[in-house]
Design an enzyme around this catalytic site. Structure first.
Site, short mmCIF file in Angstrom:
data_model
loop_
_atom_site.label_atom_id
_atom_site.label_comp_id
_atom_site.label_asym_id
_atom_site.label_seq_id
_atom_site.Cartn_x
_atom_site.Cartn_y
_atom_site.Cartn_z
N HIS A 13 35.28 35.48 37.02
CA HIS A 13 35.26 36.23 35.76
C HIS A 13 36.54 37.03 35.55
O HIS A 13 37.34 37.24 36.47
CB HIS A 13 34.06 37.18 35.74
CG HIS A 13 34.12 38.20 36.85
ND1 HIS A 13 34.92 39.33 36.80
CD2 HIS A 13 33.48 38.26 38.04
CE1 HIS A 13 34.78 40.03 37.91
NE2 HIS A 13 33.90 39.41 38.69
N GLU A 86 27.27 37.66 42.29
CA GLU A 86 28.10 38.15 43.39
C GLU A 86 27.22 38.57 44.57
O GLU A 86 26.00 38.75 44.45
CB GLU A 86 28.95 39.33 42.90
CG GLU A 86 29.91 39.91 43.94
CD GLU A 86 30.91 38.90 44.48
OE1 GLU A 86 30.47 38.01 45.24
OE2 GLU A 86 32.11 39.03 44.18
#
Length: 214
Positions: A13, A86
């Site tokens: 990202h 994550e």
């Protein structure tokens, strides 16, 4: 000429304010900052040229919004998958690297060296993250036809662990592979029953490898 094969592009990202502060995000849902939005827009313009067939993303906003920039140019639907999140990092989430170094020096050093340590005391081990990310990628890539590309938008630690699991890198060797910059990617192609790494921490369009054994 190489036969048509399936490919997977693992995209990290764009930048967040916590990235800029060197603050451990983990699964905290932090938005892209202005830099991150520009990075996502640039990456989308490049990656749209690869004509991806499918687009999946972590359900956390920083990944989902990065994926949305590519979706806007390609018309693809962003398929959310929480397995691409994550690493969960327990009490370390929200702390800066300097704060973790000061308060948990031994655990932090073990984590940096790649040993099996749960960040924040109850966080995920790297191999656990790798297993869930790799499982998701294999599942989504499994429906592709030869010659098609899957883009999976995830996070730095998750991509690193998932990538090395997909490649079959022995766990003790994981620290030799660097992480990804924001909105950079790793590109894999299938090779029989295995995945082969074509590019890592890339920020420009891939080119065909010519004369690699000459």
């Amino acid at each position: 000429m190489r036969p048509a094969v399936r490919r997977v592009l693992l995209l990290r990202h764009g930048q967040t304010s916590w990235n800029a502060q060197d603050r451990f995000q983990g699964q905290t849902d932090v938005d892209l900052n202005d830099v991150g939005r520009r990075q996502a827009s640039r990456a989308a313009r490049l990656l749209a040229g690869l004509r991806p067939h499918a687009l999946v993303s972590s359900d956390l906003r920083r990944a989902r919004d990065t994926a949305a920039a590519l979706a806007a140019l390609t018309g693809l639907e962003v398929v959310p998958d929480k397995r691409l999140r994550e690493t969960y990092a327990g009490s370390w989430q929200g702390m800066t690297a300097a704060e973790i170094d000061a308060t948990h020096p031994e655990q932090r050093e073990a984590w940096r060296s790649g040993r099996d340590v749960r960040p924040g005391g109850d966080g995920e081990l790297r191999w656990e993250v790798g297993d869930r990310v790799a499982t998701a990628v294999r599942e989504h890539a499994g429906v592709l036809q030869p010659g098609q590309l899957l883009v999976a938008v995830s996070h730095g630690g998750a991509v690193s662990s998932g990538l090395q699991t997909l490649l079959g890198v022995p766990r003790e060797a994981w620290p030799v592979v660097s992480g990804l910059n924001n909105c950079h990617w790793s590109l894999l192609r299938e090779h029989g029953e295995r995945w082969v790494l074509e590019e890592h921490n890339a920020g420009s369009l891939p080119q065909e490898v010519v004369g690699d054994e000459a």
